[in-house]
Design a protein around this motif. Structure first.
Motif, PDB file in Angstrom:
ATOM      1  N   SER A  66       0.849  -1.186   0.000  1.00 18.22           N
ATOM      2  CA  SER A  66       0.000   0.000   0.000  1.00 18.22           C
ATOM      3  C   SER A  66       0.886   1.237   0.000  1.00 18.22           C
ATOM      4  O   SER A  66       1.905   1.287   0.685  1.00 18.22           O
ATOM      5  CB  SER A  66      -0.916   0.008   1.217  1.00 18.22           C
ATOM      6  OG  SER A  66      -0.149   0.054   2.382  1.00 18.22           O
ATOM      7  N   PHE A  67       0.493   2.190  -0.801  1.00 15.46           N
ATOM      8  CA  PHE A  67       1.247   3.437  -0.878  1.00 15.46           C
ATOM      9  C   PHE A  67       0.324   4.544  -1.357  1.00 15.46           C
ATOM     10  O   PHE A  67      -0.770   4.296  -1.857  1.00 15.46           O
ATOM     11  CB  PHE A  67       2.471   3.306  -1.787  1.00 15.46           C
ATOM     12  CG  PHE A  67       2.150   2.886  -3.196  1.00 15.46           C
ATOM     13  CD1 PHE A  67       1.933   3.839  -4.185  1.00 15.46           C
ATOM     14  CD2 PHE A  67       2.055   1.552  -3.538  1.00 15.46           C
ATOM     15  CE1 PHE A  67       1.626   3.463  -5.481  1.00 15.46           C
ATOM     16  CE2 PHE A  67       1.751   1.171  -4.832  1.00 15.46           C
ATOM     17  CZ  PHE A  67       1.538   2.127  -5.811  1.00 15.46           C
ATOM     18  N   ASP A  68       0.784   5.762  -1.188  1.00 14.99           N
ATOM     19  CA  ASP A  68       0.029   6.942  -1.584  1.00 14.99           C
ATOM     20  C   ASP A  68       0.407   7.286  -3.023  1.00 14.99           C
ATOM     21  O   ASP A  68       1.485   7.813  -3.294  1.00 14.99           O
ATOM     22  CB  ASP A  68       0.360   8.097  -0.634  1.00 14.99           C
ATOM     23  CG  ASP A  68      -0.496   9.317  -0.870  1.00 14.99           C
ATOM     24  OD1 ASP A  68      -1.237   9.358  -1.863  1.00 14.99           O
ATOM     25  OD2 ASP A  68      -0.421  10.245  -0.031  1.00 14.99           O
ATOM     26  N   ARG A  69      -0.477   6.979  -3.943  1.00 20.30           N
ATOM     27  CA  ARG A  69      -0.184   7.177  -5.368  1.00 20.30           C
ATOM     28  C   ARG A  69       0.001   8.649  -5.729  1.00 20.30           C
ATOM     29  O   ARG A  69       0.839   8.983  -6.564  1.00 20.30           O
ATOM     30  CB  ARG A  69      -1.299   6.579  -6.214  1.00 20.30           C
ATOM     31  CG  ARG A  69      -1.315   5.092  -6.170  1.00 20.30           C
ATOM     32  CD  ARG A  69      -2.382   4.539  -7.067  1.00 20.30           C
ATOM     33  NE  ARG A  69      -2.360   3.082  -6.961  1.00 20.30           N
ATOM     34  CZ  ARG A  69      -3.327   2.312  -7.353  1.00 20.30           C
ATOM     35  NH1 ARG A  69      -4.410   2.820  -7.900  1.00 20.30           N
ATOM     36  NH2 ARG A  69      -3.224   1.010  -7.228  1.00 20.30           N
ATOM     37  N   ASN A  93       1.201  11.118  -3.832  1.00 22.29           N
ATOM     38  CA  ASN A  93       2.530  11.555  -3.413  1.00 22.29           C
ATOM     39  C   ASN A  93       3.624  10.926  -4.257  1.00 22.29           C
ATOM     40  O   ASN A  93       4.628  11.580  -4.564  1.00 22.29           O
ATOM     41  CB  ASN A  93       2.765  11.255  -1.936  1.00 22.29           C
ATOM     42  CG  ASN A  93       2.179  12.310  -1.042  1.00 22.29           C
ATOM     43  OD1 ASN A  93       1.739  13.357  -1.496  1.00 22.29           O
ATOM     44  ND2 ASN A  93       2.158  12.033   0.252  1.00 22.29           N
ATOM     45  N   GLN A 128       8.190   9.018   1.361  1.00 30.52           N
ATOM     46  CA  GLN A 128       7.046   9.218   2.252  1.00 30.52           C
ATOM     47  C   GLN A 128       5.792   8.545   1.710  1.00 30.52           C
ATOM     48  O   GLN A 128       4.904   8.175   2.483  1.00 30.52           O
ATOM     49  CB  GLN A 128       6.781  10.715   2.441  1.00 30.52           C
ATOM     50  CG  GLN A 128       7.824  11.430   3.264  1.00 30.52           C
ATOM     51  CD  GLN A 128       7.761  11.010   4.722  1.00 30.52           C
ATOM     52  OE1 GLN A 128       6.715  10.706   5.261  1.00 30.52           O
ATOM     53  NE2 GLN A 128       8.919  10.985   5.356  1.00 30.52           N
ATOM     54  N   SER A 129       5.705   8.412   0.397  1.00 30.48           N
ATOM     55  CA  SER A 129       4.489   7.826  -0.190  1.00 30.48           C
ATOM     56  C   SER A 129       4.323   6.358   0.180  1.00 30.48           C
ATOM     57  O   SER A 129       3.216   5.824   0.108  1.00 30.48           O
ATOM     58  CB  SER A 129       4.501   7.982  -1.709  1.00 30.48           C
ATOM     59  OG  SER A 129       5.455   7.122  -2.300  1.00 30.48           O
ATOM     60  N   LYS A 168       2.339   5.225   4.158  1.00 32.22           N
ATOM     61  CA  LYS A 168       0.927   5.011   4.458  1.00 32.22           C
ATOM     62  C   LYS A 168       0.145   4.996   3.154  1.00 32.22           C
ATOM     63  O   LYS A 168       0.581   5.519   2.130  1.00 32.22           O
ATOM     64  CB  LYS A 168       0.376   6.104   5.367  1.00 32.22           C
ATOM     65  CG  LYS A 168       0.400   7.482   4.753  1.00 32.22           C
ATOM     66  CD  LYS A 168      -0.239   8.492   5.657  1.00 32.22           C
ATOM     67  CE  LYS A 168      -0.218   9.839   4.934  1.00 32.22           C
ATOM     68  NZ  LYS A 168      -1.103  10.780   5.486  1.00 32.22           N
ATOM     69  N   GLU A 169      -1.012   4.388   3.217  1.00 28.58           N
ATOM     70  CA  GLU A 169      -1.867   4.328   2.034  1.00 28.58           C
ATOM     71  C   GLU A 169      -2.636   5.640   1.927  1.00 28.58           C
ATOM     72  O   GLU A 169      -3.202   6.132   2.899  1.00 28.58           O
ATOM     73  CB  GLU A 169      -2.846   3.157   2.143  1.00 28.58           C
ATOM     74  CG  GLU A 169      -3.657   2.965   0.889  1.00 28.58           C
ATOM     75  CD  GLU A 169      -4.480   1.691   0.934  1.00 28.58           C
ATOM     76  OE1 GLU A 169      -5.306   1.518   0.026  1.00 28.58           O
ATOM     77  OE2 GLU A 169      -4.304   0.892   1.870  1.00 28.58           O
ATOM     78  N   GLY A 170      -2.630   6.195   0.762  1.00 34.37           N
ATOM     79  CA  GLY A 170      -3.307   7.461   0.550  1.00 34.37           C
ATOM     80  C   GLY A 170      -4.676   7.277  -0.063  1.00 34.37           C
ATOM     81  O   GLY A 170      -5.103   6.173  -0.374  1.00 34.37           O
ATOM     82  N   GLU A 171      -5.327   8.395  -0.228  1.00 33.84           N
ATOM     83  CA  GLU A 171      -6.629   8.377  -0.883  1.00 33.84           C
ATOM     84  C   GLU A 171      -6.436   8.167  -2.377  1.00 33.84           C
ATOM     85  O   GLU A 171      -5.405   8.537  -2.926  1.00 33.84           O
ATOM     86  CB  GLU A 171      -7.342   9.703  -0.635  1.00 33.84           C
ATOM     87  CG  GLU A 171      -7.601   9.989   0.817  1.00 33.84           C
ATOM     88  CD  GLU A 171      -8.206  11.367   1.027  1.00 33.84           C
ATOM     89  OE1 GLU A 171      -8.631  11.993   0.039  1.00 33.84           O
ATOM     90  OE2 GLU A 171      -8.228  11.811   2.170  1.00 33.84           O
TER      91      GLU A 171
END
Length: 153
Positions: A5-8, A10, A62-63, A66-69
């Motif tokens: 999971s990652f913040d796409r 970012n 940083q992305s 955590k999982e982003g929206e």
């Protein structure tokens, strides 16, 4: 096996920063760099480009924390109203002058927001124009025409 999971958003932003920094770093290498004590014309752009690359790398790292929206739909309204504003300013500043061109561009860019109304756009554009004239014309004394030949009757 779990999907990572990652913040796409970012990750995409970081990659854009890295790409832009790499582009400007490569471009600055075509100029004389000099040394830290005798900087050439390419030194400062290279330093800024490297900082942009580092910032992009930090954002990419940083992305993965955590999982982003999910990335939402593309904001066409923002693109339609904000991107032409500096182009219109560049095309009209010599003819209209600084004050009308800035007011026109600020007024146009205001409508990138769905919440903007015409009265508030007028107030905001007038405020930006007055502030800019006070800072650039009076405080800094930059030599430009406030009103150009197209505004003279």
């Amino acid at each position: 096996m779990n999907n990572p999971s990652f913040d796409r958003a970012n990750l995409l932003c970081g990659l854009v920063f890295i790409g832009a920094g790499a582009f400007f770093a490569i471009q600055s290498l075509g100029l004389e760099l000099g040394t830290s004590f005798r900087m050439g014309p390419g030194y400062f752009p290279l330093v800024l480009a490297c900082l942009l690359i580092v910032l992009g790398g930090v954002i990419c790292l940083q992305s993965f924390r955590k999982e982003g929206e999910p990335i939402g739909s593309f904001s066409w309204r923002g693109m339609i109203f904000i991107l032409p504003a500096p182009v219109i300013f560049g095309l009209t500043v010599r003819g209209l002058g600084f004050v009308p061109s800035l007011f026109l561009c600020a007024f146009l860019a205001c409508f990138a927001s769905h919440k903007m109304t015409v009265p508030w756009a007028l107030v905001l554009s007038l405020s930006i124009t007055v502030f800019s004239v006070l800072v650039f014309s009076y405080a800094l004394g930059l030599p430009f025409e406030r009103f150009g030949p197209w505004t003279r009757f």
